[in-house]
Design an enzyme around this catalytic site. Sequence first.
Site, PDB file in Angstrom:
ATOM      1  N   ARG A  92      31.884 -78.566  32.236  1.00  0.00           N
ATOM      2  CA  ARG A  92      31.008 -77.442  32.588  1.00  0.00           C
ATOM      3  C   ARG A  92      30.260 -77.723  33.881  1.00  0.00           C
ATOM      4  O   ARG A  92      30.037 -76.831  34.687  1.00  0.00           O
ATOM      5  CB  ARG A  92      29.975 -77.227  31.470  1.00  0.00           C
ATOM      6  CG  ARG A  92      30.502 -76.398  30.351  1.00  0.00           C
ATOM      7  CD  ARG A  92      29.408 -76.048  29.383  1.00  0.00           C
ATOM      8  NE  ARG A  92      29.846 -74.963  28.526  1.00  0.00           N
ATOM      9  CZ  ARG A  92      29.049 -74.183  27.850  1.00  0.00           C
ATOM     10  NH1 ARG A  92      27.745 -74.342  27.930  1.00  0.00           N
ATOM     11  NH2 ARG A  92      29.508 -73.237  27.080  1.00  0.00           N
ATOM     12  N   ARG A 155      22.907 -55.762  23.365  1.00  0.00           N
ATOM     13  CA  ARG A 155      23.646 -56.121  22.141  1.00  0.00           C
ATOM     14  C   ARG A 155      22.682 -56.164  20.946  1.00  0.00           C
ATOM     15  O   ARG A 155      23.009 -55.714  19.840  1.00  0.00           O
ATOM     16  CB  ARG A 155      24.293 -57.504  22.306  1.00  0.00           C
ATOM     17  CG  ARG A 155      25.481 -57.494  23.239  1.00  0.00           C
ATOM     18  CD  ARG A 155      26.002 -58.886  23.529  1.00  0.00           C
ATOM     19  NE  ARG A 155      27.258 -58.816  24.265  1.00  0.00           N
ATOM     20  CZ  ARG A 155      27.700 -59.743  25.105  1.00  0.00           C
ATOM     21  NH1 ARG A 155      26.977 -60.839  25.325  1.00  0.00           N
ATOM     22  NH2 ARG A 155      28.847 -59.608  25.720  1.00  0.00           N
ATOM     23  N   HIS A 179      20.288 -66.843  29.609  1.00  0.00           N
ATOM     24  CA  HIS A 179      21.455 -66.061  29.187  1.00  0.00           C
ATOM     25  C   HIS A 179      22.461 -67.101  28.685  1.00  0.00           C
ATOM     26  O   HIS A 179      23.258 -67.642  29.442  1.00  0.00           O
ATOM     27  CB  HIS A 179      22.026 -65.266  30.364  1.00  0.00           C
ATOM     28  CG  HIS A 179      23.359 -64.634  30.058  1.00  0.00           C
ATOM     29  ND1 HIS A 179      23.544 -63.682  29.087  1.00  0.00           N
ATOM     30  CD2 HIS A 179      24.595 -64.838  30.598  1.00  0.00           C
ATOM     31  CE1 HIS A 179      24.811 -63.324  29.044  1.00  0.00           C
ATOM     32  NE2 HIS A 179      25.473 -64.023  29.947  1.00  0.00           N
TER      33      HIS A 179
END
Length: 319
Positions: A92, A155, A179
């Site tokens: 990552r 959402r 986020h």
Amino acid sequence: MESMWKPRKVVIVGAGAVGSTFAYALAQRGLAEEISLMDVNHDYVEGQVLDLAHGLPFYPSVQIRVGQNHDFADAQVIVVTAGAKQTPGETRLNLLQRNATMIKGIIDEIVAQQSQAILLIATNPVDVLTYVALKHSGWPKGRVIGSGTVLDSSRFRYLLGQHCNVDVSNVHAYILGEHGDSEFAAWSMTHVAGVPVDEYCAKYGPVANWSHLREAIVQDVKDSAYHIINYKGATNYAIGMALTRIVGTILQDQNSILTVSTLLDGEYGIKDVCLSVPCLVGQDGIKQIVEAKITPGEKEALSKSASILQDALQQLATA
Ligand code: NAD
């Protein structure tokens, strides 16, 4: 007499799933007269633009074009949805480094055109890259915005509306922080038409065992992107709508409160990191951070998000 009228122009950098869906949603809303799409993959962006532009007779009046660097000069909003994908075995951190380098390259092109636009970053990890874009551009903090948890908050509202069996437009609810995995629901700010959500559900909701369900709903919000990506490889429709909402707020100077990602400078006791809190958004970008009265638990969750993001920024700086 020279006309004072200027077309509202939006430049989208990255014409992939997110960028093209956003362009499609924006064109249908009639919020801009010009939409330019740019991408390093020239054939791909040509194809996306032709496909979008063939719908011109059916949109409100708009021009959709392949953009060039000079389009940054007179754009009102520049939206970055360009992103490198994770390669097999890539960490990552390595992906983050590649995307940070890519964002800096894009910012250099934008700054070289002396753009006065508002810059909206959607590329992930959005909070870290918003910070990188802000520092690299040297622009005022209100002009560099991350899409943050606008999508996550929508959402959350959708799921609450479904569970409470009430119109989503009556559900006011915010996901704050990163986020990503450390985001959290600000339950203390969540209400249905002015009635605190717990009270509403206890009185009118068809739901038994509400307190247990609360946690399941938040987990569902966090897992949404993973689920959709497992099913179809990318998320594009709801983020396309979320970006349209943010850009529409800017172009129409709506002064809407949105959970975009912004640099905190002491608000909520946090400094020198970008994350999502309620912000007043209009033609100048972020006009004001709104300091809501969140609970000590929620404040702790926000601080936890901040320290996770600060760690990522630190790793990026020392990698
Ligand atoms: P995608 O692979 O479909 O599209 C990315 C595009 O960027 C590709 O067409 C690629 O050619 C282009 N690109 C790469 N480097 C570029 C550069 N330097 N300049 C211009 N274009 C370049 O990916 P996608 O599904 O559209 O996702 C794009 C990004 O949006 C990803 O980082 C994804 O994680 C993120 N995303 C964010 C949210 C959010 O809520 N913020 C939601 C969904 C996706």
